[in-house]
Design an enzyme around this catalytic site. Structure first.
Site, PDB file in Angstrom:
ATOM      1  N   HIS A  96       0.841  -1.209   0.000  1.00 41.18           N
ATOM      2  CA  HIS A  96       0.000   0.000   0.000  1.00 41.18           C
ATOM      3  C   HIS A  96       0.873   1.255   0.000  1.00 41.18           C
ATOM      4  CE1 HIS A  96      -3.407   2.643   1.069  1.00 41.18           C
ATOM      5  NE2 HIS A  96      -2.513   3.249   1.841  1.00 41.18           N
ATOM      6  N   GLU A  97       1.887   1.277   0.851  1.00 40.96           N
ATOM      7  CA  GLU A  97       2.761   2.451   0.921  1.00 40.96           C
ATOM      8  C   GLU A  97       3.539   2.633  -0.381  1.00 40.96           C
ATOM      9  OE1 GLU A  97       2.220   4.499   3.121  1.00 40.96           O
ATOM     10  OE2 GLU A  97       1.052   3.181   4.419  1.00 40.96           O
ATOM     11  N   HIS A 104       3.003   8.861  -6.850  1.00 39.11           N
ATOM     12  CA  HIS A 104       3.896  10.025  -6.914  1.00 39.11           C
ATOM     13  C   HIS A 104       4.649  10.046  -8.243  1.00 39.11           C
ATOM     14  CE1 HIS A 104       7.502  12.381  -5.049  1.00 39.11           C
ATOM     15  NE2 HIS A 104       6.652  13.179  -5.669  1.00 39.11           N
TER      16      HIS A 104
END
Length: 227
Positions: A96-97, A104
């Site tokens: 998820h991170e 980004h």
């Protein structure tokens, strides 16, 4: 009176339920070892490299579920258990991170908007309640309206956060499945972990919207009495 009791019950119990849900779900699936045998750190590194994000570092962070991605430093920070252990929960959270890191890289629109709102939301959220309290206790409708407007910025920030988080989870699932990090029944377990985590953002947004609506009703009540 009854409506206020219901209102306060919702804004107090909903976030509490969300926190309990994410902790219990995480606790359950952090004990389920992933068949890949990869630690959270290895999962993060594998997905980052598969997406050409070689410059993004994976580090260990202190604190329970302190996992996050910092776009300024390009660092994926994973809490100790997720960093070192090979569990379904740790894999899901690490992925998820990394999903945020991929967002980004691709300049995902909602993430870009969220970053632009951060400084504005921080200032407005801190200042809003000053104007709200002055407006209510001094019976100054214009001050209350200013407080509501500032608070609305924070609510917009919360709303924009939702697609960012859901999209990161969707990317996480796609990456874990396509790279063979999780298999079969693990997919359902990973989705439960990510859904529980997303519930905390949904709860926070719901509370923020309810509080904004309450203040709007107070404002309309004050202005109607002045007429």
């Amino acid at each position: 009176m009854v409506s206020y009791i219901i209102y306060f019950a919702i804004i107090l119990l909903l976030p509490l339920y969300a926190q309990m849900k994410v902790k219990s779900t995480y606790k359950k699936y952090s004990k389920v070892r992933s068949t890949s045998g990869m630690t959270g750190a290895q999962v993060a590194r594998t997905i980052l490299d598969a997406n050409g994000l070689y410059e993004v570092k994976v580090v260990e962070s202190s604190g329970f579920l302190s996992d996050h991605y910092n776009p300024m430093t390009k660092i994926v920070a994973l809490s100790s258990h997720n960093y070192h252990e090979a569990s379904v929960a740790g894999s899901a959270i690490a992925a998820h991170e990394v999903g945020h890191a991929i967002q980004h890289k691709e300049a995902y629109s909602f993430l870009t908007l969220r970053h632009k709102l951060v400084p504005i939301a921080n200032i407005s959220s801190n200042a809003s309640w000053i104007f709200v309290m002055i407006g209510i206790f001094a019976y100054m409708t214009q001050m209350l309206l200013l407080g509501i407007a500032l608070l609305a910025v924070g609510v917009v920030f919360q709303i924009v956060t939702l697609p960012v988080e859901f999209n990161a989870s969707s990317r996480a699932m796609n990456q874990m499945v396509s790279l063979g990090i999780i298999r079969n029944e693990e997919e359902r377990h990973a989705k439960k972990v990510l859904s529980a985590a997303a519930l905390t953002y949904v709860a926070a947004t719901a509370v923020a919207v309810l509080e904004l609506l309450r203040l709007v009703l107070i404002y309309t009540g004050m202005t109607s009495r002045d007429e």
